[in-house]
Write an enzyme that holds these catalytic residues in place. Sequence first.
Site, PDB file in Angstrom:
ATOM      1  N   ASN A   6       0.952  -1.189  -0.008  1.00 56.71           N
ATOM      2  CA  ASN A   6       0.115  -0.078  -0.060  1.00 56.71           C
ATOM      3  C   ASN A   6       0.815   1.254   0.043  1.00 56.71           C
ATOM      4  OD1 ASN A   6      -1.312   2.311   1.164  1.00 56.71           O
ATOM      5  ND2 ASN A   6      -2.906   1.103   1.671  1.00 56.71           N
ATOM      6  N   HIS A  42      -5.110   3.591  -1.443  1.00 51.03           N
ATOM      7  CA  HIS A  42      -6.635   3.824  -0.818  1.00 51.03           C
ATOM      8  C   HIS A  42      -6.878   5.371  -0.948  1.00 51.03           C
ATOM      9  CE1 HIS A  42      -9.410   2.607   2.864  1.00 51.03           C
ATOM     10  NE2 HIS A  42     -10.021   3.718   2.034  1.00 51.03           N
ATOM     11  N   GLU A  73      -8.693   0.266  -2.837  1.00 51.02           N
ATOM     12  CA  GLU A  73      -9.528   0.471  -1.652  1.00 51.02           C
ATOM     13  C   GLU A  73     -10.441   1.541  -1.768  1.00 51.02           C
ATOM     14  OE1 GLU A  73      -6.459  -1.892   1.118  1.00 51.02           O
ATOM     15  OE2 GLU A  73      -6.920   0.121   1.408  1.00 51.02           O
ATOM     16  N   HIS A 207      -4.188  -4.837   7.609  1.00 53.01           N
ATOM     17  CA  HIS A 207      -4.303  -3.757   8.646  1.00 53.01           C
ATOM     18  C   HIS A 207      -3.410  -3.993   9.961  1.00 53.01           C
ATOM     19  CE1 HIS A 207      -5.488  -0.026  10.336  1.00 53.01           C
ATOM     20  NE2 HIS A 207      -5.808   0.266   9.195  1.00 53.01           N
ATOM     21  N   GLY A 229       0.825  -1.511   4.483  1.00 51.86           N
ATOM     22  CA  GLY A 229       1.244  -0.096   4.037  1.00 51.86           C
ATOM     23  C   GLY A 229       2.388   0.448   5.203  1.00 51.86           C
TER      24      GLY A 229
HETATM   25  N1  PXP Z   1      -6.689  -2.767   4.395  1.00 54.16           N
HETATM   26  C1  PXP Z   1      -7.314  -1.659   4.242  1.00 54.16           C
HETATM   27  C2  PXP Z   1      -8.738  -1.911   3.722  1.00 54.16           C
HETATM   28  C3  PXP Z   1      -6.894  -0.151   4.568  1.00 54.16           C
HETATM   29  O1  PXP Z   1      -7.801   0.629   4.599  1.00 54.16           O
HETATM   30  C4  PXP Z   1      -5.665  -0.397   5.002  1.00 54.16           C
HETATM   31  C5  PXP Z   1      -4.897   0.942   5.274  1.00 54.16           C
HETATM   32  O2  PXP Z   1      -5.161   1.836   4.251  1.00 54.16           O
HETATM   33  C6  PXP Z   1      -4.806  -1.462   4.890  1.00 54.16           C
HETATM   34  C7  PXP Z   1      -5.276  -2.682   4.605  1.00 54.16           C
HETATM   35  C8  PXP Z   1      -3.273  -1.537   5.319  1.00 54.16           C
HETATM   36  O3  PXP Z   1      -3.105  -1.320   6.556  1.00 54.16           O
HETATM   37  P1  PXP Z   1      -1.589  -0.916   7.039  1.00 54.16           P
HETATM   38  O4  PXP Z   1      -1.197   0.516   6.520  1.00 54.16           O
HETATM   39  O5  PXP Z   1      -1.713  -0.769   8.613  1.00 54.16           O
HETATM   40  O6  PXP Z   1      -0.790  -1.873   6.736  1.00 54.16           O
END
Ligand code: PXP
Length: 254
Positions: A6, A42, A73, A207, A229
């Site tokens: 991400n 995203h 996303e 996440h 990300g």
């Molecule tokens: N999945 C979704 C739906 C998200 O909104 C995010 C953050 O933009 C992520 C995954 C990635 O999360 P992280 O940045 O904590 O790795």
Amino acid sequence: MRLSVNLNKVALVRNSRGGDTPNVVEAARTVLAAGAGGITVHPRPDQRHARPDDVFALAGLLKGFPEIEFNIEGNPHAGPRDNGYPGFDALIERARPHQATLVPDSDSQLTSDHGFDLSGDNAALIGKIRRYRAAGARVSLFMDPDPGQIERVPATGAERIELYTGPFAETVARHGPDHPGSLASLEVYREAARHAVRLGLGVNAGHDLDLDNLPLFSRIHEIAEVSIGHALISRALDSGLAATVQAFLAATGR
Ligand code: PXP
């Protein structure tokens, strides 16, 4: 398990200054050269992260990498805004990603922190899913690891879910990966993933996944893809900082 990186945080740093440094497309090239299997953005309606231009530039880049998955996303109900955000529908229909991951975020949300509640009337969501599939995207729904909710996904027409891993990551951060609480949380996710697979769904996850919790989470063999990300970009800063200081020192002639 595919790793989709991400790039929102690269765009966030760029946006803090204007201009085009760091460059999101260059970051994508680096990520792909290092072996990642996908690129995720995203693009939130407030445009603080990846912007529509980033989305279209990445879509252009990835035409040259047919084996790499492009994942966008967003909240499917986010319409056009005065700031130039064209609405999620337009992003999907113009960029034509391989995957659209739908999240139930509000505009001002700091980050995604819950999955869909599908217990009500899903007609509007079903209409969106049909639309994105018609644009050639696989549709994935961001979901909590709740089998009762996951049960409702096939009726929406979505083909995958993305399990929201925030609670798992929090447990591992608090107790460590070997703690019974972390192992119990892992089993909650494993059961959710297995349930989804039995229903004919593919399973992604994301996440707060990081180098401490990912080895444990990767024991769930049903997971097709993780999108990461924040921790990955933060770690890249840590890893590159010392060498970069040295490069700047060298530039001062010392
Ligand atoms: N999945 C979704 C739906 C998200 O909104 C995010 C953050 O933009 C992520 C995954 C990635 O999360 P992280 O940045 O904590 O790795």
